[in-house]
Design a protein around this motif. Structure first.
Motif, PDB file in Angstrom:
ATOM      1  N   VAL A 137      71.591   9.762  34.480  1.00 31.09           N
ATOM      2  CA  VAL A 137      70.553   8.730  34.577  1.00 31.09           C
ATOM      3  C   VAL A 137      69.935   8.728  35.968  1.00 31.09           C
ATOM      4  O   VAL A 137      68.706   8.694  36.118  1.00 31.09           O
ATOM      5  CB  VAL A 137      71.137   7.336  34.258  1.00 31.09           C
ATOM      6  N   VAL A 138      70.775   8.780  36.997  1.00 31.49           N
ATOM      7  CA  VAL A 138      70.256   8.776  38.368  1.00 31.49           C
ATOM      8  C   VAL A 138      69.374   9.993  38.599  1.00 31.49           C
ATOM      9  O   VAL A 138      68.295   9.900  39.211  1.00 31.49           O
ATOM     10  CB  VAL A 138      71.419   8.749  39.388  1.00 31.49           C
ATOM     11  N   ARG A 139      69.787  11.140  38.118  1.00 30.74           N
ATOM     12  CA  ARG A 139      68.987  12.351  38.302  1.00 30.74           C
ATOM     13  C   ARG A 139      67.623  12.227  37.616  1.00 30.74           C
ATOM     14  O   ARG A 139      66.600  12.632  38.167  1.00 30.74           O
ATOM     15  CB  ARG A 139      69.734  13.570  37.751  1.00 30.74           C
ATOM     16  N   VAL A 140      67.607  11.668  36.414  1.00 32.37           N
ATOM     17  CA  VAL A 140      66.341  11.499  35.697  1.00 32.37           C
ATOM     18  C   VAL A 140      65.443  10.501  36.428  1.00 32.37           C
ATOM     19  O   VAL A 140      64.222  10.680  36.505  1.00 32.37           O
ATOM     20  CB  VAL A 140      66.586  11.063  34.242  1.00 32.37           C
ATOM     21  N   LEU A 141      66.041   9.444  36.980  1.00 37.29           N
ATOM     22  CA  LEU A 141      65.261   8.481  37.765  1.00 37.29           C
ATOM     23  C   LEU A 141      64.599   9.170  38.957  1.00 37.29           C
ATOM     24  O   LEU A 141      63.414   8.950  39.249  1.00 37.29           O
ATOM     25  CB  LEU A 141      66.163   7.353  38.262  1.00 37.29           C
ATOM     26  N   ILE A 142      65.354  10.000  39.647  1.00 39.85           N
ATOM     27  CA  ILE A 142      64.827  10.701  40.813  1.00 39.85           C
ATOM     28  C   ILE A 142      63.679  11.627  40.422  1.00 39.85           C
ATOM     29  O   ILE A 142      62.662  11.709  41.115  1.00 39.85           O
ATOM     30  CB  ILE A 142      65.948  11.521  41.488  1.00 39.85           C
ATOM     31  N   LEU A 143      63.844  12.323  39.306  1.00 41.71           N
ATOM     32  CA  LEU A 143      62.895  13.376  38.920  1.00 41.71           C
ATOM     33  C   LEU A 143      61.639  12.858  38.245  1.00 41.71           C
ATOM     34  O   LEU A 143      60.650  13.588  38.132  1.00 41.71           O
ATOM     35  CB  LEU A 143      63.591  14.376  37.989  1.00 41.71           C
ATOM     36  N   THR A 144      61.654  11.620  37.763  1.00 43.76           N
ATOM     37  CA  THR A 144      60.508  11.099  37.010  1.00 43.76           C
ATOM     38  C   THR A 144      59.832   9.898  37.647  1.00 43.76           C
ATOM     39  O   THR A 144      58.698   9.581  37.302  1.00 43.76           O
ATOM     40  CB  THR A 144      60.931  10.702  35.587  1.00 43.76           C
ATOM     41  N   GLY A 145      60.531   9.184  38.532  1.00 41.88           N
ATOM     42  CA  GLY A 145      59.954   7.960  39.087  1.00 41.88           C
ATOM     43  C   GLY A 145      59.953   6.818  38.098  1.00 41.88           C
ATOM     44  O   GLY A 145      59.270   5.809  38.310  1.00 41.88           O
ATOM     45  N   ALA A 146      60.712   6.940  37.022  1.00 39.58           N
ATOM     46  CA  ALA A 146      60.746   5.894  35.995  1.00 39.58           C
ATOM     47  C   ALA A 146      61.571   4.704  36.475  1.00 39.58           C
ATOM     48  O   ALA A 146      62.332   4.786  37.440  1.00 39.58           O
ATOM     49  CB  ALA A 146      61.341   6.443  34.695  1.00 39.58           C
ATOM     50  N   ARG A 147      61.399   3.578  35.778  1.00 36.12           N
ATOM     51  CA  ARG A 147      62.202   2.392  36.061  1.00 36.12           C
ATOM     52  C   ARG A 147      63.564   2.526  35.364  1.00 36.12           C
ATOM     53  O   ARG A 147      63.683   3.187  34.336  1.00 36.12           O
ATOM     54  CB  ARG A 147      61.491   1.129  35.580  1.00 36.12           C
ATOM     55  N   LEU A 148      64.566   1.847  35.917  1.00 37.75           N
ATOM     56  CA  LEU A 148      65.922   1.974  35.401  1.00 37.75           C
ATOM     57  C   LEU A 148      66.007   1.620  33.928  1.00 37.75           C
ATOM     58  O   LEU A 148      66.587   2.367  33.130  1.00 37.75           O
ATOM     59  CB  LEU A 148      66.874   1.091  36.210  1.00 37.75           C
ATOM     60  N   ARG A 149      65.447   0.471  33.532  1.00 41.00           N
ATOM     61  CA  ARG A 149      65.557   0.043  32.135  1.00 41.00           C
ATOM     62  C   ARG A 149      64.829   1.002  31.195  1.00 41.00           C
ATOM     63  O   ARG A 149      65.216   1.147  30.027  1.00 41.00           O
ATOM     64  CB  ARG A 149      65.005  -1.373  31.975  1.00 41.00           C
ATOM     65  N   GLU A 150      63.785   1.650  31.686  1.00 40.95           N
ATOM     66  CA  GLU A 150      63.062   2.606  30.841  1.00 40.95           C
ATOM     67  C   GLU A 150      63.954   3.779  30.465  1.00 40.95           C
ATOM     68  O   GLU A 150      63.845   4.314  29.353  1.00 40.95           O
ATOM     69  CB  GLU A 150      61.810   3.097  31.577  1.00 40.95           C
TER      70      GLU A 150
END
Length: 237
Positions: A76-89
């Protein structure tokens, strides 16, 4: 709670909502003053924290260290870093929303309504490795049957400590994504689209970061010109 002004303001807002609901339900007499009415909120200032390349390197090492024990939270953390998405998304992302062939996640609802999340190749690879749990529609399933992963609070605290990133929030990963995009001269409209902003003014907070490549360029050019114009020192005989 003066030492936690942001949390204090959120708590005050929550309590105000509770008393409003209680009044609507007839649990409190109509016209009875809410105890939160005259409590002033603390001043808030925008908190924007961007990770440096060296901090990204430390974060990467910390993620690799805890990944064997916590593969899903690390993903999850890696995807957040790579996409700029919000946590709940990301936590509430269902397989039905994901199109790995096109590298897009189509969210039917988000903080700003319908939103596509564009996945770079590294993020696609992460999602391809996630197991599909029978009976659970979420990409990152939680412990309860049919529920998503609820929180990363404990895991992020460990990662944060191991990486030496005191005070860095998960949301700061989104700011860091945006700062890199701005520094790459992608343009604010493109950046706003990637972040899912509906108002240009929301993306404008990163406008000053778009000058970074220009600053590097002018320093390089100016430095060369200044060196050429400087007094030339004759070589020692």
């Amino acid at each position: 709670m003066a030492d936690a002004p942001y949390f204090a303001n959120r708590m005050l807002s929550a309590l105000s909502s509770v008393f409003t609901w209680a009044t609507d339900q007839g649990l409190i007499p109509e016209g009875h003053p809410k105890p939160t009415l005259k409590i002033e909120t603390y001043a808030e200032h925008a908190r924007e924290r961007y990770l440096t390349p060296e901090e990204f390197a430390r974060l990467g090492a910390a993620l690799r260290a805890v990944e064997p024990q916590n593969p899903a939270p690390v993903a999850v953390v890696r995807v957040l870093i790579l996409t700029g998405a919000r946590l709940r998304e990301i936590l509430h992302m269902k397989w039905a929303y994901v199109d790995l062939d096109r590298g897009i996640v189509f969210l039917p609802d988000s903080k700003t309504g319908k939103k596509p999340i564009f996945l770079p190749a590294a993020a696609v690879a992460i999602l391809e490795r996630q197991p599909h749990l029978v009976g659970n529609p979420y990409v990152f399933p939680g412990r309860r049957p049919g529920a998503p992963l609820y929180s990363l609070t404990n895991q992020w605290a460990t990662i944060q400590e191991n990486a030496g990133l005191k005070g860095v929030r998960l949301h700061d990963l989104r700011h860091s994504f945006a700062s890199i995009g701005a520094g790459q001269s992608l343009g604010l409209p493109v950046l706003g689209r990637l972040l899912g902003h509906t108002e240009p003014a929301t993306t404008a907070r990163y406008a000053h970061l778009a000058d970074h490549p220009l600053r590097l360029a002018v320093e390089a050019i100016g430095g060369e010109i200044d060196a050429a114009m400087a007094p030339q020192i004759a070589p020692a005989k």
